[in-house]
Motif scaffolding. Sequence first.
Motif, PDB file in Angstrom:
ATOM      1  N   THR A  14      18.235  -2.993 -20.685  1.00 49.28           N
ATOM      2  CA  THR A  14      18.653  -1.598 -20.517  1.00 49.28           C
ATOM      3  C   THR A  14      18.211  -1.061 -19.156  1.00 49.28           C
ATOM      4  O   THR A  14      18.506   0.085 -18.820  1.00 49.28           O
ATOM      5  CB  THR A  14      18.020  -0.715 -21.616  1.00 49.28           C
ATOM      6  N   GLY A  15      17.493  -1.874 -18.398  1.00 50.47           N
ATOM      7  CA  GLY A  15      16.922  -1.413 -17.126  1.00 50.47           C
ATOM      8  C   GLY A  15      17.819  -1.692 -15.933  1.00 50.47           C
ATOM      9  O   GLY A  15      18.951  -2.161 -16.084  1.00 50.47           O
ATOM     10  N   ARG A  37      13.541  -2.821 -26.395  1.00 55.87           N
ATOM     11  CA  ARG A  37      12.932  -2.285 -27.611  1.00 55.87           C
ATOM     12  C   ARG A  37      13.978  -1.723 -28.568  1.00 55.87           C
ATOM     13  O   ARG A  37      13.783  -1.717 -29.766  1.00 55.87           O
ATOM     14  CB  ARG A  37      11.883  -1.232 -27.254  1.00 55.87           C
ATOM     15  N   ASP A  46       4.840  -5.279 -26.511  1.00 54.89           N
ATOM     16  CA  ASP A  46       3.652  -4.825 -27.242  1.00 54.89           C
ATOM     17  C   ASP A  46       3.653  -5.244 -28.700  1.00 54.89           C
ATOM     18  O   ASP A  46       2.753  -4.885 -29.441  1.00 54.89           O
ATOM     19  CB  ASP A  46       3.546  -3.281 -27.165  1.00 54.89           C
ATOM     20  N   ASP A  68       4.279  -3.010 -14.001  1.00 58.93           N
ATOM     21  CA  ASP A  68       4.260  -1.732 -13.285  1.00 58.93           C
ATOM     22  C   ASP A  68       3.689  -0.611 -14.150  1.00 58.93           C
ATOM     23  O   ASP A  68       3.789   0.545 -13.793  1.00 58.93           O
ATOM     24  CB  ASP A  68       5.675  -1.367 -12.797  1.00 58.93           C
TER      25      ASP A  68
HETATM   26  N1  LIG Z   1      12.107  -0.162  -8.965  1.00 54.74           N
HETATM   27  C1  LIG Z   1      11.926  -0.899  -7.876  1.00 54.74           C
HETATM   28  O1  LIG Z   1      12.202  -0.496  -6.734  1.00 54.74           O
HETATM   29  C2  LIG Z   1      11.370  -2.284  -8.003  1.00 54.74           C
HETATM   30  C3  LIG Z   1      11.297  -3.092  -6.845  1.00 54.74           C
HETATM   31  C4  LIG Z   1      10.800  -4.381  -6.966  1.00 54.74           C
HETATM   32  C5  LIG Z   1      10.394  -4.859  -8.203  1.00 54.74           C
HETATM   33  N2  LIG Z   1      10.469  -4.030  -9.301  1.00 54.74           N
HETATM   34  C6  LIG Z   1      10.001  -4.545 -10.601  1.00 54.74           C
HETATM   35  O2  LIG Z   1      11.053  -4.463 -11.532  1.00 54.74           O
HETATM   36  C7  LIG Z   1      10.506  -4.339 -12.838  1.00 54.74           C
HETATM   37  C8  LIG Z   1      11.278  -3.283 -13.566  1.00 54.74           C
HETATM   38  O3  LIG Z   1      11.094  -2.034 -12.921  1.00 54.74           O
HETATM   39  P1  LIG Z   1      12.234  -0.946 -12.905  1.00 54.74           P
HETATM   40  O4  LIG Z   1      11.639   0.264 -12.286  1.00 54.74           O
HETATM   41  O5  LIG Z   1      13.484  -1.479 -12.290  1.00 54.74           O
HETATM   42  O6  LIG Z   1      12.441  -0.678 -14.468  1.00 54.74           O
HETATM   43  P2  LIG Z   1      13.733  -0.936 -15.324  1.00 54.74           P
HETATM   44  O7  LIG Z   1      14.047  -2.400 -15.390  1.00 54.74           O
HETATM   45  O8  LIG Z   1      14.814  -0.016 -14.865  1.00 54.74           O
HETATM   46  O9  LIG Z   1      13.207  -0.425 -16.747  1.00 54.74           O
HETATM   47  C9  LIG Z   1      12.225  -1.112 -17.465  1.00 54.74           C
HETATM   48  C10 LIG Z   1      12.837  -2.045 -18.536  1.00 54.74           C
HETATM   49  O10 LIG Z   1      11.745  -2.579 -19.291  1.00 54.74           O
HETATM   50  C11 LIG Z   1      12.008  -2.382 -20.672  1.00 54.74           C
HETATM   51  N3  LIG Z   1      10.755  -2.133 -21.367  1.00 54.74           N
HETATM   52  C12 LIG Z   1       9.881  -1.112 -21.189  1.00 54.74           C
HETATM   53  N4  LIG Z   1       8.845  -1.238 -22.034  1.00 54.74           N
HETATM   54  C13 LIG Z   1       9.080  -2.354 -22.761  1.00 54.74           C
HETATM   55  C14 LIG Z   1       8.371  -3.004 -23.817  1.00 54.74           C
HETATM   56  N5  LIG Z   1       7.219  -2.531 -24.297  1.00 54.74           N
HETATM   57  N6  LIG Z   1       8.891  -4.144 -24.312  1.00 54.74           N
HETATM   58  C15 LIG Z   1      10.067  -4.633 -23.857  1.00 54.74           C
HETATM   59  N7  LIG Z   1      10.783  -4.078 -22.864  1.00 54.74           N
HETATM   60  C16 LIG Z   1      10.292  -2.932 -22.344  1.00 54.74           C
HETATM   61  C17 LIG Z   1      12.918  -1.173 -20.764  1.00 54.74           C
HETATM   62  O11 LIG Z   1      13.734  -1.313 -21.890  1.00 54.74           O
HETATM   63  P3  LIG Z   1      13.633  -0.438 -23.208  1.00 54.74           P
HETATM   64  O12 LIG Z   1      13.017   0.868 -22.817  1.00 54.74           O
HETATM   65  O13 LIG Z   1      15.074  -0.329 -23.634  1.00 54.74           O
HETATM   66  O14 LIG Z   1      12.811  -1.245 -24.159  1.00 54.74           O
HETATM   67  C18 LIG Z   1      13.767  -1.314 -19.491  1.00 54.74           C
HETATM   68  O15 LIG Z   1      14.900  -2.125 -19.744  1.00 54.74           O
HETATM   69  C19 LIG Z   1       9.009  -4.051 -12.668  1.00 54.74           C
HETATM   70  O16 LIG Z   1       8.281  -5.217 -12.961  1.00 54.74           O
HETATM   71  C20 LIG Z   1       8.895  -3.695 -11.204  1.00 54.74           C
HETATM   72  O17 LIG Z   1       7.626  -4.056 -10.675  1.00 54.74           O
HETATM   73  C21 LIG Z   1      10.959  -2.766  -9.233  1.00 54.74           C
END
Ligand SMILES: NC(=O)c1ccc[n+]([C@@H]2O[C@H](COP(=O)([O-])OP(=O)(O)OC[C@H]3O[C@@H](n4cnc5c(N)ncnc54)[C@H](OP(=O)(O)O)[C@@H]3O)[C@@H](O)[C@H]2O)c1
Length: 282
Positions: A14-15, A37, A46, A68
Amino acid sequence: MAKKTKPILVLGSTGKTGSRVVPQLREKGFEVRAAGRSAETVFDWDDDATWEAALTGTGAVYVVDLQDKPGQWDAEAALREFYARAVELGVRRLVVLQARATGLVGGKDLHSGETAVRESGAEWTILRPNWFNQNFDEGVLVDGILAGELPLPAGDGVEPFIDVADVAAVAVAALTGDGHDGQVYELSGTEALSFHEAVATIGEAIGKPVTYLPVSQDAYEAELVEYGIAADYARFVGDLVGQIRAGTSGGVTGTFARVMGREPITFEDFAKDAASRGAWRG
Ligand SMILES: NC(=O)c1ccc[n+]([C@@H]2O[C@H](COP(=O)([O-])OP(=O)(O)OC[C@H]3O[C@@H](n4cnc5c(N)ncnc54)[C@H](OP(=O)(O)O)[C@@H]3O)[C@@H](O)[C@H]2O)c1
């Protein structure tokens, strides 16, 4: 027609990246389990009782973890346990989303889980992207853009933002193609932009001025806390932006073009496309 390979489990479906990995895989004919989730395949970091059903029968996993979220999670221990279960259940390939940020961010080493995947016994590929373009329209920066002024403690630092569609494309290549085992891909966009330049590009795309306001890291974190964000998460975001200010967040790499055989999506094209979809209409 579905390919004759085992299904691919996509965490974080979903992210920002996962939601692009799923359709890109399906378009190529791969069977996908889109997990989260509250997604069609339930997976919760978790709650390890959800892991087995999600993993059973799959051959590869796209891993988005919780590194993060400081303060909540022992990344290395959880990832070791998850990878051991995955391999035990027949997973042969792991493609893991990390970040380019190095050193301590909010007191955490974001790369602390990488040893676990290297030692998992599966084929592995690590993706380390720069900041995503989509932080501006789907993430932490969207409110500032909508308000016409983006306050951040980034000084005059620059960042080669990358599009999540490009990160997803590399993930799909690594999940389904050859030659990616044991690779760490540092993925940047084409050009390092200051926040002044990035918001000006968005302003041009939406036909309304947007300015960047450099602020101190302390003031920024205090404001996030005022908005109800946990103090440790505010420090985490503050430290990440601080890396851009300090010039340590990682420059242009050319890795995307080497792996994919084309140039990454430019920030200007991202901004035009998001504006035409009405992303900043508020
Ligand atoms: N944003 C950036 O610019 C960037 C840059 C480089 C690397 N990253 C890395 O990318 C990763 C994701 O960051 P993002 O900001 O892009 O977030 P995202 O992928 O848009 O959102 C987080 C995802 O994690 C899931 N999630 C959250 N809690 C969870 C749990 N307890 N169990 C299972 N799934 C869970 C959420 O799904 P549900 O809520 O549907 O469960 C959602 O799909 C991080 O590791 C970050 O360090 C991000």
